[in-house]
Scaffold this active site. Structure first.
Site, PDB file in Angstrom:
ATOM      1  N   THR A  63       5.870  -0.719  -3.657  1.00 38.15           N
ATOM      2  CA  THR A  63       5.381  -2.036  -4.069  1.00 38.15           C
ATOM      3  C   THR A  63       6.336  -2.635  -5.091  1.00 38.15           C
ATOM      4  O   THR A  63       6.764  -1.957  -6.024  1.00 38.15           O
ATOM      5  CB  THR A  63       3.976  -1.923  -4.671  1.00 38.15           C
ATOM      6  OG1 THR A  63       3.093  -1.329  -3.711  1.00 38.15           O
ATOM      7  CG2 THR A  63       3.440  -3.293  -5.062  1.00 38.15           C
ATOM      8  N   PRO A  65      10.131   9.352   2.890  1.00 40.89           N
ATOM      9  CA  PRO A  65       9.794   9.634   4.290  1.00 40.89           C
ATOM     10  C   PRO A  65       9.209  11.030   4.493  1.00 40.89           C
ATOM     11  O   PRO A  65       8.346  11.226   5.353  1.00 40.89           O
ATOM     12  CB  PRO A  65      11.142   9.484   5.004  1.00 40.89           C
ATOM     13  CG  PRO A  65      11.900   8.499   4.164  1.00 40.89           C
ATOM     14  CD  PRO A  65      11.487   8.792   2.751  1.00 40.89           C
ATOM     15  N   GLN A  96     -18.059  -9.356  10.705  1.00 39.03           N
ATOM     16  CA  GLN A  96     -19.146  -9.320  11.688  1.00 39.03           C
ATOM     17  C   GLN A  96     -20.116 -10.476  11.461  1.00 39.03           C
ATOM     18  O   GLN A  96     -20.589 -11.098  12.422  1.00 39.03           O
ATOM     19  CB  GLN A  96     -19.885  -7.980  11.593  1.00 39.03           C
ATOM     20  CG  GLN A  96     -20.832  -7.696  12.742  1.00 39.03           C
ATOM     21  CD  GLN A  96     -20.097  -7.371  14.037  1.00 39.03           C
ATOM     22  OE1 GLN A  96     -18.916  -7.056  14.016  1.00 39.03           O
ATOM     23  NE2 GLN A  96     -20.785  -7.447  15.151  1.00 39.03           N
ATOM     24  N   GLY A 141       4.809  12.224   1.151  1.00 36.90           N
ATOM     25  CA  GLY A 141       3.721  11.272   1.004  1.00 36.90           C
ATOM     26  C   GLY A 141       2.628  11.906   0.167  1.00 36.90           C
ATOM     27  O   GLY A 141       2.730  12.020  -1.050  1.00 36.90           O
ATOM     28  N   THR A 188       6.967   8.013  -3.371  1.00 35.90           N
ATOM     29  CA  THR A 188       6.853   8.280  -1.937  1.00 35.90           C
ATOM     30  C   THR A 188       8.215   8.249  -1.245  1.00 35.90           C
ATOM     31  O   THR A 188       9.058   7.389  -1.530  1.00 35.90           O
ATOM     32  CB  THR A 188       5.928   7.243  -1.285  1.00 35.90           C
ATOM     33  OG1 THR A 188       4.658   7.273  -1.939  1.00 35.90           O
ATOM     34  CG2 THR A 188       5.734   7.532   0.187  1.00 35.90           C
ATOM     35  N   THR A 222      -4.498   9.146  -0.537  1.00 34.63           N
ATOM     36  CA  THR A 222      -5.418   8.825   0.559  1.00 34.63           C
ATOM     37  C   THR A 222      -6.841   9.288   0.224  1.00 34.63           C
ATOM     38  O   THR A 222      -7.059  10.063  -0.716  1.00 34.63           O
ATOM     39  CB  THR A 222      -4.964   9.515   1.846  1.00 34.63           C
ATOM     40  OG1 THR A 222      -5.015  10.939   1.647  1.00 34.63           O
ATOM     41  CG2 THR A 222      -3.540   9.103   2.227  1.00 34.63           C
ATOM     42  N   GLU A 234      -1.808   5.282  -3.355  1.00 35.96           N
ATOM     43  CA  GLU A 234      -2.107   6.049  -4.578  1.00 35.96           C
ATOM     44  C   GLU A 234      -3.056   7.209  -4.316  1.00 35.96           C
ATOM     45  O   GLU A 234      -3.966   7.501  -5.095  1.00 35.96           O
ATOM     46  CB  GLU A 234      -2.636   5.129  -5.683  1.00 35.96           C
ATOM     47  CG  GLU A 234      -1.560   4.139  -6.126  1.00 35.96           C
ATOM     48  CD  GLU A 234      -1.860   3.450  -7.435  1.00 35.96           C
ATOM     49  OE1 GLU A 234      -2.457   4.062  -8.326  1.00 35.96           O
ATOM     50  OE2 GLU A 234      -1.458   2.286  -7.566  1.00 35.96           O
ATOM     51  N   GLU A 274      -8.433  11.398   1.844  1.00 35.78           N
ATOM     52  CA  GLU A 274      -8.435  12.852   1.993  1.00 35.78           C
ATOM     53  C   GLU A 274      -7.942  13.533   0.727  1.00 35.78           C
ATOM     54  O   GLU A 274      -8.501  14.548   0.274  1.00 35.78           O
ATOM     55  CB  GLU A 274      -7.565  13.242   3.195  1.00 35.78           C
ATOM     56  CG  GLU A 274      -8.133  12.830   4.548  1.00 35.78           C
ATOM     57  CD  GLU A 274      -8.018  11.344   4.844  1.00 35.78           C
ATOM     58  OE1 GLU A 274      -8.731  10.862   5.736  1.00 35.78           O
ATOM     59  OE2 GLU A 274      -7.206  10.654   4.175  1.00 35.78           O
TER      60      GLU A 274
END
Length: 418
Positions: A193, A163, A371, A166, A161, A400, A398, A402
């Site tokens: 990480t 800037p 909750q 992504g 990754t 998204t 790793e 999407e």
């Protein structure tokens, strides 16, 4: 408590049949496979028990303190290395435990059940950095870098990754220019990480600007190389004791032997590594949800409203039933993907399905756990607010949610066309 190490455990039957290990892009011709068996073997149960005892004794008493301080517990990682946790996917001849994706998923789930942020660092170390070097690097580079990683003497990072890159990894801007027997690397990676605490890293860089994604190559770097260093440490919403930082490369001279595979192979390698890594994130998601679920049940049994514990209120029972159902489904999807990988079968679609469903389940279950706790769920004295904060990253890292839907749809179309 004296815990047995994973390396002292007998090899499970799954790995005593000399099955061809997965090559991610290949399928065994006419394999003879057992049906999927979701009952853990004795060896797998032993791994689960070792991991659970370790998490309960070494991590749980400190997790809220570490989270508040954003402290990365390196002493804990060293202990995990001694137990074999940091070499799960590496063969014994290279210092690892010689196990597979199923065992690694069991480990990650058990650690995440107590502290997802510690599990995240283990997942990145095992599934990304160590696996990439082991699968694709030369024998000489494997021999130099994999054993210390597998023994937990150093932590590993994985730099894809940036800037500007992504979800679109093809937007990589870090460059590697050949200069005799070296490559000169310049650029930056972010959201890495183990970026600060990791000594060894796999870095993706562009070697052919005209090649697009096919112009990206992978290299092994370590912090002894001048010009390679960690910079900004991120102040995150969750996963706060998992070290996340930027990596900077300023005219780093990397020996040509540190190129992993051939020039232009890096992007294809990264996609295959991400497939395996998504199984780890799915397992991490299951563990996070399980931890939040257990905390909710425990609280619901002691918290009284309207004259009886809320666990006896139908509204709470329905919430708990829904949470249990989703966790079980997520775990089965994760185990299926791990089983496919361990048996040399194509597993990319299964890994994306597991990662997508498990990560979104983790967020949903953790939120319901908050909750159920009511106002106390919003207080740091109780663990569910941490599970909730930690869970969100799992729908982002790793790939998204999407991206997972894109991957699943593409795989479906390929299967339909075939």
């Amino acid at each position: 408590m004296q815990l047995p190490t994973i390396r002292t455990l007998p090899q499970s039957q799954l790995f005593s049949r000399n099955l061809k290990k997965p090559n991610d892009s290949q399928m065994i011709a006419d394999p003879v496979l057992d049906p999927i068996n979701f009952i853990l073997t004795e060896d797998q149960q032993a791994i689960r028990d070792v991991a659970r005892d370790f998490a309960e004794t070494e991590i749980k008493p400190h997790r809220l303190e570490w989270d508040e301080a954003q402290y990365c517990p390196m002493d804990v990682f060293r202990k995990m290395g001694e137990l074999g946790f940091l070499g799960m996917l590496i063969p014994t001849e290279l210092g690892g435990a010689g196990l597979g994706a199923t065992e690694n998923a069991i480990l990650i789930e058990e650690i995440a059940r107590v502290d997802p942020s510690v599990a995240l660092s283990v997942a990145a170390h095992n599934g990304l950095c160590s696996s990439h070097i082991f699968k694709f690097a030369s024998d000489a580079i494997r021999a130099k870098y994999v054993p210390p990683l597998a023994r937990g003497e150093v932590l590993g990072a994985w730099g894809l990754t940036e800037p500007s890159a992504g979800s679109d990894a093809g937007g990589t801007r870090t460059t590697a220019v050949r200069d005799g027997d070296f490559y000169i690397l310049n650029g930056a990676k972010n959201f890495i990480t183990n970026g600060t605490v990791g000594d060894t890293a796999v870095i993706m860089a562009v070697t052919d600007k005209s090649g697009g994604a096919r112009g990206i190559s992978a290299f092994v770097l370590d912090k002894s190389m001048p010009g390679f260093y960690a910079s900004k440490k991120e102040n995150k919403l969750g996963m706060r004791c998992s070290d996340t930082s930027s990596l900077v490369l300023e005219n780093v001279r990397v020996p040509k032997e540190h190129l992993i595979g051939n020039e232009g192979d890096g992007f294809v390698q990264a996609l295959q590594i991400l497939d395996g890594g998504r199984i780890s994130i799915a397992a991490l998601s299951v563990g996070t949800a399980q931890g939040a679920f257990e905390a909710a049940i425990e609280y619901a049994q002691v918290r009284e409203q309207f004259g009886k514990p809320i666990a006896q209120q139908q509204a709470t029972q329905f919430k708990l039933a829904q949470m249990a159902m989703k966790i079980e489904a997520a775990r089965l999807l994760t185990m299926k993907a791990a089983w496919l990988r361990d048996n040399g079968q194509p597993f990319g679609k299964a890994a994306s399905i597991a990662k997508l469903f498990a990560s979104e389940t983790s967020v949903q279950v953790s939120e319901e756990a908050v909750q159920i706790h009511g106002g106390y769920g919003y207080i740091k004295e109780y663990p569910v607010e941490k599970f909730w904060r930690d869970s969100k990253l799992l729908t982002i890292g790793e790939g998204t949610s999407e991206v997972q839907r894109m991957v699943i749809a593409r795989k479906m179309m390929e299967e339909f066309a075939a």
